[in-house]
Motif scaffolding. Structure first.
Motif, mmCIF file in Angstrom:
data_model
loop_
_atom_site.group_PDB
_atom_site.id
_atom_site.type_symbol
_atom_site.label_atom_id
_atom_site.label_comp_id
_atom_site.label_asym_id
_atom_site.label_seq_id
_atom_site.Cartn_x
_atom_site.Cartn_y
_atom_site.Cartn_z
ATOM 1 N N GLY A 33 7.687 -10.213 3.170
ATOM 2 C CA GLY A 33 8.730 -10.331 2.163
ATOM 3 C C GLY A 33 9.503 -9.067 1.865
ATOM 4 N N GLY A 34 9.114 -7.968 2.468
ATOM 5 C CA GLY A 34 9.854 -6.740 2.245
ATOM 6 C C GLY A 34 11.221 -6.786 2.911
ATOM 7 N N GLY A 35 12.022 -5.763 2.612
ATOM 8 C CA GLY A 35 13.339 -5.703 3.224
ATOM 9 C C GLY A 35 14.203 -4.644 2.600
ATOM 10 N N LEU A 36 15.462 -4.654 2.992
ATOM 11 C CA LEU A 36 16.462 -3.719 2.487
ATOM 12 C C LEU A 36 17.390 -4.466 1.543
ATOM 13 C CD1 LEU A 36 18.065 -1.051 2.479
ATOM 14 C CD2 LEU A 36 19.228 -1.877 4.549
ATOM 15 N N VAL A 37 17.463 -4.004 0.300
ATOM 16 C CA VAL A 37 18.308 -4.646 -0.693
ATOM 17 C C VAL A 37 19.073 -3.581 -1.468
ATOM 18 C CG1 VAL A 37 16.801 -6.660 -0.955
ATOM 19 C CG2 VAL A 37 16.479 -4.665 -2.433
ATOM 20 N N ASP B 297 -11.493 -2.939 -1.956
ATOM 21 C CA ASP B 297 -12.300 -3.091 -0.752
ATOM 22 C C ASP B 297 -11.495 -3.487 0.478
ATOM 23 O OD1 ASP B 297 -14.270 -4.668 -3.151
ATOM 24 O OD2 ASP B 297 -14.828 -2.749 -2.247
ATOM 25 N N TYR B 298 -10.411 -4.194 0.290
ATOM 26 C CA TYR B 298 -9.633 -4.720 1.407
ATOM 27 C C TYR B 298 -8.177 -4.319 1.251
ATOM 28 C CZ TYR B 298 -13.645 -7.850 0.796
ATOM 29 O OH TYR B 298 -14.894 -8.358 0.589
ATOM 30 N N TRP B 299 -7.537 -4.073 2.384
ATOM 31 C CA TRP B 299 -6.135 -3.641 2.378
ATOM 32 C C TRP B 299 -5.355 -4.339 3.482
ATOM 33 C CZ3 TRP B 299 -3.973 -0.469 -1.219
ATOM 34 C CH2 TRP B 299 -4.850 0.208 -2.078
ATOM 35 N N GLY B 300 -4.086 -4.629 3.179
ATOM 36 C CA GLY B 300 -3.178 -5.073 4.203
ATOM 37 C C GLY B 300 -2.497 -3.892 4.864
ATOM 38 N N GLN B 301 -1.616 -4.185 5.802
ATOM 39 C CA GLN B 301 -0.922 -3.133 6.547
ATOM 40 C C GLN B 301 0.331 -2.632 5.838
ATOM 41 O OE1 GLN B 301 -2.160 -1.661 9.424
ATOM 42 N NE2 GLN B 301 -3.923 -2.834 8.708
ATOM 43 N N GLY B 302 0.794 -3.377 4.863
ATOM 44 C CA GLY B 302 1.954 -2.939 4.103
ATOM 45 C C GLY B 302 3.237 -3.607 4.546
ATOM 46 N N THR B 303 4.174 -3.715 3.623
ATOM 47 C CA THR B 303 5.513 -4.216 3.913
ATOM 48 C C THR B 303 6.510 -3.283 3.246
ATOM 49 O OG1 THR B 303 6.967 -6.157 3.825
ATOM 50 C CG2 THR B 303 5.539 -5.810 1.929
ATOM 51 N N GLN B 304 7.552 -2.912 3.980
ATOM 52 C CA GLN B 304 8.504 -1.907 3.505
ATOM 53 C C GLN B 304 9.538 -2.529 2.588
ATOM 54 O OE1 GLN B 304 8.524 1.495 4.037
ATOM 55 N NE2 GLN B 304 10.251 1.561 2.605
ATOM 56 N N VAL B 305 9.747 -1.880 1.472
ATOM 57 C CA VAL B 305 10.818 -2.243 0.547
ATOM 58 C C VAL B 305 11.744 -1.039 0.419
ATOM 59 C CG1 VAL B 305 11.402 -2.821 -1.838
ATOM 60 C CG2 VAL B 305 9.427 -3.901 -0.738
#
Length: 123
Positions: free
Chosen positions: A8-12, A111-119
């Motif tokens: 859901g990340g992106g450039l806005v 304890d758990y992490w995702g890889q991330g999404t850029q905003v």
């Protein structure tokens, strides 16, 4: 083990909205506290918001009134609705989970992490 995948990340532009999603797979999602963190270039990873199984919610002061965290246990998904975005919100946003129901703001306690999404928010 729980696997987390953000999207859901992106450039806005400033003032716009985005909705981030974090899909969880594996066991114990329904018993976890889920949180969002963000990390801007050259800065530390900081707490944004968290929600636990009792639907107790906590926000960082910087996002109160603009961001809304929610979760759908049936879909194993946690969301972050971000409104009135500003360039200061530009960061890599991470979804995180912890086995305890206690809400905490330190990244070391998750304890758990995702890889991330850029905003990225442009002015």
């Amino acid at each position: 083990q729980v696997q987390l995948v953000e999207s859901g990340g992106g450039l806005v532009q400033a003032g716009a909205s985005l909705r981030l999603s974090c899909a969880a797979s594996g066991r114990t999602f329904s018993s976890s506290t889920m949180g969002w963190f963000r990390q801007a270039p050259g800065k530390e990873r900081v707490f944004v918001a968290a929600i636990n199984l009792s639907m107790r919610i906590y926000y960082a002061d910087s996002v109160k009134g603009r961001f809304t965290i929610s979760r759908d246990n049936a879909k194993n998904t946690v969301y972050l609705q971000m409104n009135s975005l500003s360039p200061e919100d530009t960061a890599l946003y991470y979804c995180a989970g912890r086995r305890s129901i206690a809400i905490v703001t330190s990244s070391a306690d998750y304890d758990y992490w995702g890889q991330g999404t850029q905003v990225t928010v442009s002015s």
